[in-house]
Each structure stands twice: as structure tokens, then as C-alpha cells.
Design a protein around this motif. Structure first.
Motif, PDB file in Angstrom:
ATOM      1  N   UNK A 229      -6.794   7.605 -60.038  1.00  0.00           N
ATOM      2  CA  UNK A 229      -6.704   6.697 -58.904  1.00  0.00           C
ATOM      3  C   UNK A 229      -5.581   5.691 -59.133  1.00  0.00           C
ATOM      4  N   UNK A 230      -4.717   5.565 -58.152  1.00  0.00           N
ATOM      5  CA  UNK A 230      -3.656   4.556 -58.181  1.00  0.00           C
ATOM      6  C   UNK A 230      -4.095   3.440 -57.245  1.00  0.00           C
ATOM      7  N   UNK A 231      -4.316   2.262 -57.802  1.00  0.00           N
ATOM      8  CA  UNK A 231      -4.907   1.163 -57.040  1.00  0.00           C
ATOM      9  C   UNK A 231      -4.000  -0.056 -57.103  1.00  0.00           C
ATOM     10  N   UNK A 232      -4.495  -1.151 -56.539  1.00  0.00           N
ATOM     11  CA  UNK A 232      -3.791  -2.421 -56.697  1.00  0.00           C
ATOM     12  C   UNK A 232      -3.705  -2.756 -58.186  1.00  0.00           C
ATOM     13  N   UNK A 233      -2.723  -3.543 -58.556  1.00  0.00           N
ATOM     14  CA  UNK A 233      -2.562  -3.956 -59.947  1.00  0.00           C
ATOM     15  C   UNK A 233      -3.606  -5.002 -60.308  1.00  0.00           C
ATOM     16  N   UNK A 234      -3.927  -5.092 -61.598  1.00  0.00           N
ATOM     17  CA  UNK A 234      -4.770  -6.210 -62.002  1.00  0.00           C
ATOM     18  C   UNK A 234      -3.917  -7.482 -62.037  1.00  0.00           C
TER      19      UNK A 234
END
Length: 396
Positions: A229-234
Motif C-alpha cells: 500500500x502506498x499511502x500518505x507519508x508519516x
């Protein structure tokens, strides 16, 4: 500050100045490429995520890694109504021509090239360049059924690559646009190559509904591919994406300015580039302040509204816009389909075709049965700006 020196790079697939937070997936790609090249088994992967998280940037980076590892690469950007047969023919042809020129190993490569011509002819695909010296290979990938023919084609291509101690990487962005038939054929082709330990890898990227779509095509897909999964960055990764490009130019963000960018962008990579770009242009000194970021926000939103968001809205019918606006009324989501139908003003069954059409267009997806969510972050706010009085407009 000088806009010419602005380091931020908002744009479709444009490489950011700092590729923050993607080390794990790129390490996975590098490992797969290196293992398959030396004859070891490794899963292909399909990266999934919302719009604006940098999937295309990752795919471009994977192609660079493959090229650096001596792979022959075929990069495909899928789209509505794409013909996989046509795209595969166009991308494999130059690869096979190159392989067939090595006299010591030309037999398998030339057979693969003839097989490609058979494949193209049987599926009514133009074999561009019209190489009259290349005849079809009777009985190889020539049934006219892509589900039967693509696996046979991939096998002979993989055998030619293996003989020459090289490898093939097929990279498909927006892979969710493939038809169910093309998806099934592609999965079976990669499965056949895996079964024969052939050096063919598939890297893909698409929207979250892709897992379900591929699972429906073939039940063994979860054992064949990884789905990172490619998500928002932390927060730390997002801060690095904001700060480092500026620091490399001798510019700093004050803490409050940084926190404001992280807040308004929700740490999504594309939005970070937009706000970083706008804040740089708004600032008058090399220390970017909270006031600079607030001054930049209208410019960032205007660019998003006229570009990133607008191109998606323009693809919708009036009823689809109404459904999307109803979904936006409930906030970012996900939301139950019944709630959306209630706001829309109709029964769930009557709006189900609209929802299905929007899923097909990549505007919404279903994270769980009966749920609906936007594939584009912040799209709910855009729709509220774009259609503020939609209920009143309807009554007129």
C-alpha cells in the motif's frame, strides 16, 4: 523568492526533489530484480493507493532500477478502453528485435518475434514497422484468445531472455483500467513464467479497488503478487519532503509554517509539492513563515482546483456529479452507500449504477462491502467549493 530556483515539483508523475518514505517498496523492487536476474524466484508486486500518493513516481523509479540491472523494460500507462494486446505488441517488438540480433542466441529470440507477429495478427493488432522478413509462427500464440495466447507469448519471450542471461520487466501504471479479460490473461502469463522460473517480472500500480478486481480474475493472485500500500507519508517523512528541498537552496521553514503545510496537505506527497511550491513563491525572505504559507494556500488550492481536481470532475455526467457531491457532503469517508443515497435523495438500488460507473472511472472505491470513499484526497472539499448550493440549484 526567486521562482526560477523553486525546488518543488508539482505535476503528474514528476519526480519530487526528495523521494521520502518510499524506501521499503523500492528495496522490495530492487531485491526482486536482482533475484530474478540470477534465476531465483521472487514475487512481482502491484502497488495500490489513492491519487496523489506518488505511485507513478515509484513506477518510473522501478523502471530506472530495472534498466540499471540490465533488464529490458516495457512501460505501459493504462487508460480507459486500453487494448493490452496492442500495447504489449508495441512494447515487446523492439525488445525482441534487439535480442534477435545476437547471432549466438538468435533462434529463440527470432521464434519469440515470430510468435509476437502471430499474436498480433490473431488479435487484429497492427505489427508496426511491417517487418516483411518476420513471418508468423504457426501454432504459437495465434488462437485469437488473449487468455490462451498471452501466456504462450510470455513463455517464449522469457525463454529467449533466459537463454541470453537477461530479463524482462513489464511495468504497468493505472493497471485498474485493464478489462477483466486482459487482467486474467496478464495474471495467467506471469503465473506461467513463475512456474517455469523464467526471468519475467511485472510491476504495477493502481487504485485500491485493484486487489478485489485482480482477485476476481484469478483466485491465486494473492500468492502470485505482493500488494504494498502506498499511502500518505508519516509526519517525519512529510517533514523531510518539505524541508530538505528548501534547505538545499539555503532556505528554511519556521516550525509553525511546516506544521501548517502538514496539516493542510494531510501529508500527501502531491499536495506537499503544491504547497511547498506556492509557499516558496509567496515568501520574500529565506525564512518561510506561517503567514507565507497561509498567503500561499489560495494559490495552491487554485492550482489544484483548475488542474488536479478539475480534470476528474470534467469526466463525470451530471448525475455522477450529483452523487459525488452527496458523498462530499458527508466528508472524506468512507461512508455507507445507504447514507450517500439518502443525501442524494434516492433509493440505494437506483443509484447503484451511478456508483458502479464512478468506480469504473476511478473516482470512488469500496474499501469494504457497502462502503464508498473517494480515490482522490481532499476531493470532498473541492466539491463543496465547486458546487456550494447544489441542493438549491436542483430546486430551481
Amino acid at each position: 523568492m526567486d521562482p526560477v530556483k523553486n525546488p518543488y515539483a508539482p505535476g503528474a508523475g514528476t519526480p519530487p526533489p526528495i523521494l521520502a518514505g518510499r524506501d521499503e517498496i523500492l528495496t522490495k523492487a530492487r531485491l526482486a530484480l536482482e533475484r530474478v536476474k540470477i534465476g531465483r524466484s521472487e514475487k512481482s508486486f502491484i502497488a495500490v493507493g489513492l491519487r496523489g500518493v506518488g505511485k507513478t513516481v515509484i513506477m518510473n523509479h522501478v523502471q530506472t532500477l530495472a534498466d540499471d540491472n540490465g533488464y529490458h523494460t516495457a512501460y505501459i500507462e493504462a487508460y480507459d478502453q486500453i487494448s493490452l494486446a496492442s500495447e504489449i505488441t508495441k512494447k515487446l517488438r523492439p525488445i525482441l528485435l534487439k535480442l534477435s540480433r545476437k547471432e549466438k542466441f538468435e533462434d529463440l529470440a527470432k521464434k519469440a518475434l515470430r510468435g509476437l507477429r502471430s499474436f498480433a495478427s490473431a488479435l487484429n493488432v497492427s505489427f508496426s514497422g511491417v517487418d516483411f522478413s518476420i513471418k508468423s509462427e504457426e501454432g504459437l500464440a495465434d488462437s485469437g484468445d488473449i487468455i490462451a495466447d498471452l501466456p504462450d507469448l510470455f513463455v517464449i519471450v522469457g525463454e529467449a531472455a533466459k537463454e541470453q542471461k537477461t530479463a524482462i520487466a513489464i511495468i504497468i501504471d493505472e493497471i485498474q483500467y485493464l478489462s477483466e479479460t486482459d487482467m486474467e490473461a496478464l495474471i495467467m502469463a506471469i503465473h506461467r513464467c513463475n512456474q517455469r522460473s523464467l526471468p519475467v517480472l511485472l510491476f504495477g500500480a493502481g487504485l485500491p479497488q485493484l486487489r478485489g478486481k485482480m482477485g476476481n480474475a484469478k483466485s491465486y493472485v494473492e500468492r502470485l503478487f505482493d500488494f504494498p500500500t502506498v499511502d500518505a507519508l508519516n509526519q517525519d517523512e512529510a517533514a523531510r519532503a518539505v524541508l530538505e528541498p528548501a534547505l538545499n537552496e539555503g532556505v528554511e521553514f519556521q516550525k509553525e509554517a511546516l506544521n501548517e503545510i502538514l496539516r493542510v496537505t494531510l501529508c500527501y506527497p502531491y499536495f506537499i509539492q503544491e504547497w511547498g511550491h506556492a509557499a516558496w513563491n509567496a515568501a520574500e525572505t529565506t525564512s518561510i513563515t506561517l503567514e507565507d504559507v497561509k498567503k500561499a494556500t489560495p494559490a495552491a488550492l487554485d492550482r489544484l482546483d483548475k488542474g488536479f481536481f478539475r480534470v476528474r470532475l470534467d469526466r463525470m455526467t451530471p448525475t455522477e456529479k450529483k452523487y459525488i457531491r452527496a458523498l462530499a457532503e458527508l466528508g472524506p469517508g468512507p461512508h455507507r452507500s445507504g447514507e450517500v443515497a439518502f443525501i442524494y435523495g434516492a433509493e440505494v438500488q437506483s443509484v447503484a449504477p451511478i456508483r458502479s460507473s464512478l468506480i469504473g472511472k476511478g473516482m470512488v472505491y469500496s474499501p469494504a462491502h457497502g462502503d464508498t470513499a473517494f480515490t482522490v484526497p481532499l476531493f470532498d472539499d473541492f466539491m463543496k467549493r465547486e458546487m456550494p448550493d447544489w441542493k438549491a440549484d436542483e430546486k430551481q
